[in-house]
Design a protein around this motif. Sequence first.
Motif, PDB file in Angstrom:
ATOM      1  N   ALA A 156       0.838  -1.201   0.000  1.00 19.83           N
ATOM      2  CA  ALA A 156       0.000   0.000   0.000  1.00 19.83           C
ATOM      3  C   ALA A 156       0.872   1.250   0.000  1.00 19.83           C
ATOM      4  N   LEU A 157       1.940   1.213   0.793  1.00 19.22           N
ATOM      5  CA  LEU A 157       2.863   2.340   0.839  1.00 19.22           C
ATOM      6  C   LEU A 157       3.565   2.516  -0.505  1.00 19.22           C
ATOM      7  N   SER A 158       3.953   1.413  -1.144  1.00 12.55           N
ATOM      8  CA  SER A 158       4.591   1.480  -2.456  1.00 12.55           C
ATOM      9  C   SER A 158       3.673   2.143  -3.477  1.00 12.55           C
ATOM     10  N   LEU A 159       2.390   1.798  -3.416  1.00 10.21           N
ATOM     11  CA  LEU A 159       1.414   2.378  -4.333  1.00 10.21           C
ATOM     12  C   LEU A 159       1.311   3.881  -4.135  1.00 10.21           C
ATOM     13  N   ILE A 160       1.236   4.293  -2.878  1.00  6.83           N
ATOM     14  CA  ILE A 160       1.153   5.726  -2.580  1.00  6.83           C
ATOM     15  C   ILE A 160       2.433   6.444  -3.008  1.00  6.83           C
ATOM     16  N   MET A 161       3.587   5.828  -2.737  1.00  2.00           N
ATOM     17  CA  MET A 161       4.855   6.441  -3.113  1.00  2.00           C
ATOM     18  C   MET A 161       4.984   6.605  -4.618  1.00  2.00           C
ATOM     19  N   LEU A 172       1.721  -1.426 -12.977  1.00  2.00           N
ATOM     20  CA  LEU A 172       1.474  -2.341 -11.870  1.00  2.00           C
ATOM     21  C   LEU A 172       1.921  -3.729 -12.311  1.00  2.00           C
ATOM     22  N   ASP A 173       3.008  -4.204 -11.724  1.00  2.00           N
ATOM     23  CA  ASP A 173       3.641  -5.441 -12.163  1.00  2.00           C
ATOM     24  C   ASP A 173       3.284  -6.589 -11.219  1.00  2.00           C
ATOM     25  N   GLU A 174       2.098  -7.186 -11.436  1.00  2.00           N
ATOM     26  CA  GLU A 174       1.600  -8.273 -10.573  1.00  2.00           C
ATOM     27  C   GLU A 174       1.678  -7.862  -9.104  1.00  2.00           C
ATOM     28  N   HIS A 175       1.182  -6.685  -8.811  1.00  2.00           N
ATOM     29  CA  HIS A 175       1.419  -6.077  -7.494  1.00  2.00           C
ATOM     30  C   HIS A 175       0.609  -6.693  -6.360  1.00  2.00           C
ATOM     31  N   THR A 176      -0.263  -7.666  -6.679  1.00  2.00           N
ATOM     32  CA  THR A 176      -0.989  -8.374  -5.610  1.00  2.00           C
ATOM     33  C   THR A 176      -0.572  -9.838  -5.517  1.00  2.00           C
ATOM     34  N   ALA A 177       0.324 -10.287  -6.379  1.00  2.00           N
ATOM     35  CA  ALA A 177       0.633 -11.721  -6.492  1.00  2.00           C
ATOM     36  C   ALA A 177       1.280 -12.295  -5.242  1.00  2.00           C
ATOM     37  N   ALA A 178       2.031 -11.481  -4.507  1.00  7.59           N
ATOM     38  CA  ALA A 178       2.743 -11.994  -3.328  1.00  7.59           C
ATOM     39  C   ALA A 178       1.941 -11.856  -2.038  1.00  7.59           C
ATOM     40  N   LEU A 179       0.696 -11.422  -2.156  1.00  9.62           N
ATOM     41  CA  LEU A 179      -0.114 -11.152  -0.973  1.00  9.62           C
ATOM     42  C   LEU A 179      -1.159 -12.244  -0.756  1.00  9.62           C
ATOM     43  N   ASP A 180      -1.589 -12.401   0.492  1.00 13.29           N
ATOM     44  CA  ASP A 180      -2.670 -13.349   0.764  1.00 13.29           C
ATOM     45  C   ASP A 180      -3.968 -12.804   0.173  1.00 13.29           C
ATOM     46  N   PRO A 181      -4.960 -13.651  -0.081  1.00 14.73           N
ATOM     47  CA  PRO A 181      -6.177 -13.221  -0.778  1.00 14.73           C
ATOM     48  C   PRO A 181      -6.876 -12.013  -0.159  1.00 14.73           C
ATOM     49  N   ARG A 182      -6.988 -11.972   1.163  1.00 19.54           N
ATOM     50  CA  ARG A 182      -7.681 -10.857   1.800  1.00 19.54           C
ATOM     51  C   ARG A 182      -6.919  -9.551   1.597  1.00 19.54           C
ATOM     52  N   THR A 183      -5.599  -9.610   1.770  1.00 16.25           N
ATOM     53  CA  THR A 183      -4.788  -8.404   1.591  1.00 16.25           C
ATOM     54  C   THR A 183      -4.782  -7.968   0.133  1.00 16.25           C
ATOM     55  N   ALA A 184      -4.758  -8.939  -0.781  1.00 11.96           N
ATOM     56  CA  ALA A 184      -4.795  -8.614  -2.210  1.00 11.96           C
ATOM     57  C   ALA A 184      -6.064  -7.853  -2.566  1.00 11.96           C
ATOM     58  N   GLU A 185      -7.194  -8.260  -1.962  1.00 12.60           N
ATOM     59  CA  GLU A 185      -8.455  -7.552  -2.204  1.00 12.60           C
ATOM     60  C   GLU A 185      -8.364  -6.100  -1.730  1.00 12.60           C
ATOM     61  N   ILE A 186      -7.774  -5.905  -0.563  1.00 13.62           N
ATOM     62  CA  ILE A 186      -7.621  -4.543  -0.019  1.00 13.62           C
ATOM     63  C   ILE A 186      -6.761  -3.695  -0.945  1.00 13.62           C
ATOM     64  N   ILE A 187      -5.648  -4.257  -1.436  1.00 10.65           N
ATOM     65  CA  ILE A 187      -4.747  -3.510  -2.303  1.00 10.65           C
ATOM     66  C   ILE A 187      -5.413  -3.183  -3.637  1.00 10.65           C
ATOM     67  N   MET A 188      -6.208  -4.101  -4.172  1.00 11.70           N
ATOM     68  CA  MET A 188      -6.892  -3.826  -5.433  1.00 11.70           C
ATOM     69  C   MET A 188      -7.945  -2.735  -5.260  1.00 11.70           C
ATOM     70  N   GLN A 189      -8.665  -2.761  -4.137  1.00 11.92           N
ATOM     71  CA  GLN A 189      -9.644  -1.702  -3.883  1.00 11.92           C
ATOM     72  C   GLN A 189      -8.956  -0.352  -3.721  1.00 11.92           C
ATOM     73  N   THR A 191      -6.045   0.393  -5.050  1.00 10.77           N
ATOM     74  CA  THR A 191      -5.560   0.743  -6.388  1.00 10.77           C
ATOM     75  C   THR A 191      -6.645   1.431  -7.191  1.00 10.77           C
ATOM     76  N   ASP A 192      -7.825   0.853  -7.200  1.00 10.09           N
ATOM     77  CA  ASP A 192      -8.948   1.416  -7.954  1.00 10.09           C
ATOM     78  C   ASP A 192      -9.286   2.819  -7.454  1.00 10.09           C
ATOM     79  N   LYS A 193      -9.240   3.010  -6.153  1.00  5.93           N
ATOM     80  CA  LYS A 193      -9.539   4.313  -5.550  1.00  5.93           C
ATOM     81  C   LYS A 193      -8.507   5.360  -5.981  1.00  5.93           C
ATOM     82  N   VAL A 194      -7.222   5.001  -5.891  1.00  7.56           N
ATOM     83  CA  VAL A 194      -6.155   5.937  -6.255  1.00  7.56           C
ATOM     84  C   VAL A 194      -6.219   6.285  -7.739  1.00  7.56           C
TER      85      VAL A 194
END
Length: 257
Positions: A156-161, A172-189, A191-194
Amino acid sequence: MIELKNIVKIFNAGTVNETQLFNDFSLTVKKGEFLSVVGSNGSGKTTLLNIISGTLPVNSGDVLLDAENITKLPEYMRARKIGRVFQNPSVGTVPDMTISENLSLALNKGKPYLFKFAVNKRLKDQFKEIVFQLGLGLEDKMEVPVGLLSGGQRQALSLIMSTLTPVDLLLLDEHTAALDPRTAEIIMQLTDKVVKEKQLTVIMVTHNLRYAVQYGNRLIMMDKGNIVIDRSGTDKQNTTVEDVLAVFNNISIECGN
């Protein structure tokens, strides 16, 4: 707008391992488009991002950003206009520096950097407000080394930076691939907001077909350096995961996989 014109990319040229991935490849992404890119390993997805960012040179062809030819510009100069978030949350941040210091680095991208003046009280307050909006509790960890954060918090910090200063393009280079499913959902939401708030032009490489279908307004599938699906507008909105998977499976059968 980002344009790739007649790109040729050859790996290990002149050796027995010579491989040509792109042969007269062209792609145009309009200003404000959110393009999702899918495809099997080796299809050219990440190579595409590396060519745009300047990590990889091309053998021939041109890369244009907002009509400016950046083909020969080094990566660090392109980074002034192009933000990128990588698959590994560790890549986009400095683990031994605090959240405030990392944000200050991002804010000073492309400028002379004097560390002793980097994080004054005004900036700390500004940064705290920025991370508060993430809803991850980072506003209470501004002086914590980033290496102690969770993978999701770091991503999330990387996205903001990557978007703290105005950029013409976000990769965005597979930016959710290393995250667990719940965290990946948060990061995608997030991402869409930003993306919507900053009206960004985005190219997102992902193996997650649901994300590719759900997010963005254009989708392409790549295979061996070629575009085999290109859907936007209503066609993109009506595309399902099953539609994309069917094409992927047909390609696999044709390849004998």
